[in-house]
Design a protein around this motif. Structure first.
Motif, short mmCIF file in Angstrom:
data_model
loop_
_atom_site.label_atom_id
_atom_site.label_comp_id
_atom_site.label_asym_id
_atom_site.label_seq_id
_atom_site.Cartn_x
_atom_site.Cartn_y
_atom_site.Cartn_z
N ALA A 2 0.81 -1.22 0.00
CA ALA A 2 0.00 0.00 0.00
C ALA A 2 0.85 1.27 0.00
O ALA A 2 1.06 1.88 1.03
N PHE A 3 1.34 1.65 -1.19
CA PHE A 3 1.92 2.98 -1.32
C PHE A 3 0.75 3.90 -1.69
O PHE A 3 0.58 4.28 -2.84
N ASP A 4 -0.06 4.22 -0.69
CA ASP A 4 -1.25 5.01 -0.94
C ASP A 4 -1.01 6.48 -0.62
O ASP A 4 0.12 6.91 -0.37
N GLY A 5 -2.10 7.26 -0.61
CA GLY A 5 -1.97 8.69 -0.34
C GLY A 5 -1.47 8.99 1.05
O GLY A 5 -0.81 10.01 1.28
N PRO A 254 5.41 4.18 10.92
CA PRO A 254 5.74 3.25 9.84
C PRO A 254 5.95 1.83 10.36
O PRO A 254 6.69 1.61 11.33
N ILE A 255 5.31 0.87 9.70
CA ILE A 255 5.39 -0.51 10.17
C ILE A 255 5.28 -1.47 8.99
O ILE A 255 4.58 -1.20 8.01
N SER A 256 6.00 -2.57 9.07
CA SER A 256 5.86 -3.64 8.09
C SER A 256 5.49 -4.91 8.83
O SER A 256 5.86 -5.10 9.99
N VAL A 257 4.74 -5.76 8.17
CA VAL A 257 4.30 -7.03 8.74
C VAL A 257 4.97 -8.15 7.98
O VAL A 257 4.90 -8.20 6.74
N LYS A 262 9.30 -14.83 8.86
CA LYS A 262 9.98 -13.53 8.93
C LYS A 262 10.97 -13.33 7.78
O LYS A 262 12.02 -12.72 7.94
N THR A 263 10.60 -13.86 6.61
CA THR A 263 11.47 -13.75 5.44
C THR A 263 10.90 -12.82 4.38
O THR A 263 11.62 -12.35 3.51
N GLU A 264 9.59 -12.55 4.42
CA GLU A 264 8.97 -11.70 3.42
C GLU A 264 8.02 -10.70 4.09
O GLU A 264 7.40 -11.00 5.11
N ASN A 293 13.70 -0.63 2.47
CA ASN A 293 13.84 -2.03 2.86
C ASN A 293 12.96 -2.93 1.99
O ASN A 293 13.36 -4.03 1.60
N PHE A 294 11.76 -2.45 1.68
CA PHE A 294 10.82 -3.26 0.90
C PHE A 294 11.10 -3.21 -0.60
O PHE A 294 11.21 -4.23 -1.27
N TYR A 295 11.23 -1.99 -1.14
CA TYR A 295 11.27 -1.84 -2.59
C TYR A 295 12.61 -2.21 -3.22
O TYR A 295 12.65 -2.60 -4.39
N ARG A 296 13.69 -2.08 -2.47
CA ARG A 296 14.98 -2.40 -3.08
C ARG A 296 15.00 -3.83 -3.59
O ARG A 296 15.36 -4.11 -4.72
#
Length: 591
Positions: A2-5, A254-257, A262-264, A293-296
């Motif tokens: 979700a790269f949202d507004g 900011p948070i990632s799940v 815990k690999t993706e 971290n995500f997009y690279r």
């Protein structure tokens, strides 16, 4: 994802804090749809990445950089002309949409001060990076030019006045009152699930954050609007309003799940997300760090997939042809093994020419090669004389005898080529960096499998990309080659003669090395290395995969063998059931 507004608003907040007042030092265009700007501000150097990639459009601060192309593209040269030396005056977001404006003051070619605006549109396949004159909004150029035949609604071409992307009848959720919220809900399709109502109606909301609002309100995300009671609607509005207040105050978290291993990353956002539970959440103090971290990794994988398609297709065609060739060679070999029969026919005809009638299609003759002198039926060509029939069989015997000798040499060569091409396809699948794909392409050009020009060799002797590096539970280093060049480097240069070498049996796969370092390698480390050898092979999705292992000194590269091709002896074999979970449990050393 979700790269949202809302994520865009968090990015803009961070960019304003760090970049406003900064000077543009360098501009690079390392991909056809991606711009990297170096900005110096208050003694710190920043890298601003802007991508109009169809798969991964984005904008944020990055810690990474890629190789620059030999010649900068035209749009890059244009940006350098207008922006280098300029000062960043302002960064803002258009409504709550995924559109970012960066205003830069610079000096034009006449020495006069001027303001330019970079517009980054993060909109999937319609993403773009546009440079406009701030005062007139006239487009100077864009990373993607949009012509009328591509879009009747909105063209983006030099000289045209920039038009904002259409809002698709969505409203800005930050300006919504309770009355408007309920009016929109009551006028919407009653069969619409509540989470879809949110992101269909409001600008900047993604399905992810819409689900989170429903989750926070304790409402089933798939529950349709027509089935909701007044208390449900009130609960939905209270949750919606709570989130909008946090966004208005720019209270981002900011948070990632992560998945269970815990690999993706399965989800990320600028707001806290609870719909996946409390486990496997990773917090960041910077939205740019989260996105970097995500997009690279995702961007590299997507670009590898795109760039490898033509190579993969070409090699697959060659592999199919080579397999067909091998099948025909084996058929010919089987036929050639029956060649003695034709010599017997010829000898019997030659010895009995006087009894062979003209025009007959067969004749029975005593076979003097048979100890019992049993009669043998000899087929005849009715158009040929007895002598010509005998000569025909002698010629066929001679041809098959010569073919037999040739095929005994040709079949192993064809089998080697099949093995090589299958290894190349495996290498493409294992590639995790663009450089590794470039190595495969260089190798295929040098071997004559695809057309192209070879790049000049680097001065550095060790220009090979890095193999995968793992550490076993017992503390031993395990290395895994991802392509033929890495395999050769691992086996022939990096490893020592007493190290342990592993490879799947009779199928394409990676070379795997366990560094012995004068110690005895325990069975647990051997098993971990065998799991890696099986997983990074054609047998990764199979069970009972045989993996051979031996000391490195028992591995040899035949003369004139292709890259990655070796032979080995004095080996033992173990059977492995590979899986992604087993591989993820082995400690990986990140380069």
């Amino acid at each position: 994802m979700a790269f949202d507004g809302i994520v865009t608003k968090a990015v803009v907040k961070e960019l304003k804090e760090k970049l406003v007042g900064g000077r543009v030092d360098k501009v690079y265009q390392q991909e056809k749809d991606e711009i990297l700007i170096h900005i110096h501000n208050k003694g710190i150097n920043y890298r601003l990445i802007m991508s109009a990639s169809s798969n991964n459009p984005r904008v944020y601060l990055t810690d990474y950089s890629k190789k620059n192309p030999p010649e900068p593209p035209m749009f890059c040269m244009l940006l350098r002309k207008h922006l280098i030396g300029g000062i960043i005056l302002n960064i803002e977001q258009f409504n709550l949409d995924r559109v970012v404006f960066i205003d830069i003051s610079a000096i034009d070619e006449l020495g006069q001060p001027t303001e330019k605006r970079i517009i980054i549109e993060v909109m999937g396949k319609h993403s773009n990076i546009v440079l406009v004159d701030k005062s007139s909004l006239k487009i100077i150029d864009s990373v993607k030019r949009v012509y009328e035949d591509m879009s009747r609604v909105r063209q983006i071409l030099p000289g045209m006045v920039y038009e904002y992307p259409p809002l698709q009848d969505k409203v800005n959720p930050l300006d919504i009152t309770k009355e408007v919220f309920f009016d929109l809900m009551n006028s919407s399709d009653k069969n619409l699930p509540c989470f879809k109502f949110l992101y269909f109606s409001y600008l900047g909301l993604s399905p992810l954050i819409s689900r989170e609002i429903c989750f926070d309100a304790n409402i089933d995300i798939d529950r349709n609007l027509g089935s909701m009671y007044e208390e449900d609607k009130n609960a939905l509005y209270l949750s919606f309003n709570k989130f909008m207040n946090q966004i208005s105050k720019e209270e981002f978290a900011p948070i990632s799940v992560l998945n269970n291993n815990k690999t993706e990353i399965v989800a990320f956002h600028a707001m806290d997300i609870n719909q996946f539970g409390a486990e496997n959440k990773l917090s960041f103090d910077s939205i740019s760090k989260l996105l970097d971290n995500f997009y690279r990794r995702k961007d590299i994988i997507d670009r590898i997939s795109q760039k490898s398609q033509s190579i993969r297709k070409s090699i697959q065609v060659k592999l199919d042809r080579t397999l067909n060739k091998l099948g025909k060679q084996k058929e010919e070999l089987l036929e050639s093994q029956d060649r003695e029969r034709y010599k017997i026919y010829a000898d019997l005809l030659s010895a009995n020419l006087h009894v062979v009638p003209r025009g007959a299609n067969t004749i029975e003759l005593e076979n003097f090669y048979d100890e019992n002198m049993n009669k043998l039926n000899v087929p005849l060509d009715i158009k040929l004389s007895p002598v010509a029939n005998a000569q025909k069989y002698y010629k066929k015997y001679s041809k098959l005898k010569n073919a037999h000798q040739l095929l005994l040499g040709q079949i192993p060569e064809t089998e080697d080529e099949v093995s090589y091409l299958e290894n190349v396809l495996m290498s493409i699948e294992n590639s995790t960096e663009i450089e590794e794909l470039d190595e495969i392409k260089e190798e295929l050009i040098s071997e004559g499998y695809i057309k192209g020009s070879l790049k000049k060799k680097k001065k550095k002797e060790d220009s090979v990309s890095k193999p995968l590096h793992y550490i076993s539970k017992d503390g031993f280093n395990i290395y895994v080659g991802k392509n033929n060049k890495q395999n050769d480097y691992l086996t022939l240069r990096l490893s020592h003669k007493d190290d342990l070498w592993l490879h799947v049996q009779n199928m394409p796969g990676s070379h795997v090395i366990i560094g012995k370092e004068g110690k005895t390698i325990p069975d647990s480390t051997l098993e971990e290395a065998a799991i890696l050898a099986a997983y990074y092979s054609k047998g990764k999705n199979s069970n009972h995969v045989p993996v051979d292992y031996t000391e490195r000194k028992n591995v040899k590269k035949p003369k004139n063998a292709k890259a990655g091709m070796v032979i080995y002896e004095n080996f033992k074999t173990m059977i492995i059931n590979p899986s992604r979970d087993l591989v993820d449990n082995i400690k990986k050393v990140e380069s």
